[in-house]
Write an enzyme that holds these catalytic residues in place. Sequence first.
Site, PDB file in Angstrom:
ATOM      1  N   LYS A 137      15.392 -82.521 -32.908  1.00 40.48           N
ATOM      2  CA  LYS A 137      14.301 -81.613 -33.275  1.00 40.48           C
ATOM      3  C   LYS A 137      13.974 -80.733 -32.074  1.00 40.48           C
ATOM      4  O   LYS A 137      13.761 -81.243 -30.964  1.00 40.48           O
ATOM      5  CB  LYS A 137      13.088 -82.473 -33.628  1.00 40.48           C
ATOM      6  CG  LYS A 137      12.229 -81.944 -34.742  1.00 40.48           C
ATOM      7  CD  LYS A 137      11.228 -83.027 -35.129  1.00 40.48           C
ATOM      8  CE  LYS A 137      10.195 -82.503 -36.066  1.00 40.48           C
ATOM      9  NZ  LYS A 137       9.128 -83.488 -36.291  1.00 40.48           N
TER      10      LYS A 137
HETATM   11  O1  G3P Z   1       6.102 -83.337 -39.208  1.00 42.29           O
HETATM   12  C1  G3P Z   1       5.066 -82.634 -38.609  1.00 42.29           C
HETATM   13  C2  G3P Z   1       3.786 -83.334 -38.801  1.00 42.29           C
HETATM   14  O2  G3P Z   1       3.816 -84.573 -38.150  1.00 42.29           O
HETATM   15  C3  G3P Z   1       2.598 -82.557 -38.383  1.00 42.29           C
HETATM   16  O3  G3P Z   1       1.583 -82.981 -39.195  1.00 42.29           O
HETATM   17  O4  G3P Z   1      -0.729 -83.366 -39.878  1.00 42.29           O
HETATM   18  O5  G3P Z   1      -0.127 -83.295 -37.441  1.00 42.29           O
HETATM   19  O6  G3P Z   1      -0.142 -81.229 -38.806  1.00 42.29           O
HETATM   20  P1  G3P Z   1       0.071 -82.702 -38.795  1.00 42.29           P
END
Ligand code: G3P
Length: 217
Positions: free
Chosen positions: A83
Amino acid sequence: MKFFVDTAEVDEIAQLNDLGMCDGVTTNPSLILKSGRDILEVTKEIAGMVAGPVSAEVVALKADDMIAEGRKLAKIADNIAVKVPLTWDGLKTCKVLSEEGTMVNVTLCFSANQALLAAKAGATFISPFIGRLDDINLDGLDVIEEIRTIYDNYGFDTQILAASIRSVNHAKDCAMIGADVMTAPPAIIKKMADHVLTDKGLDAFMKDWAKTGQKIL
Ligand code: G3P
């Protein structure tokens, strides 16, 4: 739509994997921190548990260092997707690693133009963050829709990996739009089974069944 599980918690991954609800796993530095585990060790454990791609994120900011980190992560197992962030250094890393045959997931994508660049750099996955766009009063789903149109217009085979999924409606809407994959926290995937009428109906069936006095087993 494939389901990736957005966590580095091995027990949660195992549970969903047993149910056939885990086509892959995504992690990031924040999820590694949350797990309290060593990145190399936990990534190896996860990659051995699931058949599909397991994303592990580089943390260097310069392309040469990112490439070196990516090569190290890719050696963990055959199903590792490296990634990289959507920066020019990340795109360069994407191009180099993709040409070496490594799966690359370009992350922190917030626009269709960024997704177009990632596809041209040979990304296996592009990760638009829906929830974080919604957080700043933009519409994350609009971006998914735009990327779908652009990729279909030109036949790019980069897979749209909808990320930062915060609700069951995000999951449904991504499936309606035609995202190839969504990555969601285990709690959201589990919540997709919930419906108040299912609970109510089951309760009524159980009460009537008890009145019959019968047994199946
Ligand atoms: O895969 C990306 C994810 O982990 C981000 O999620 O909820 O932290 O915006 P969030």
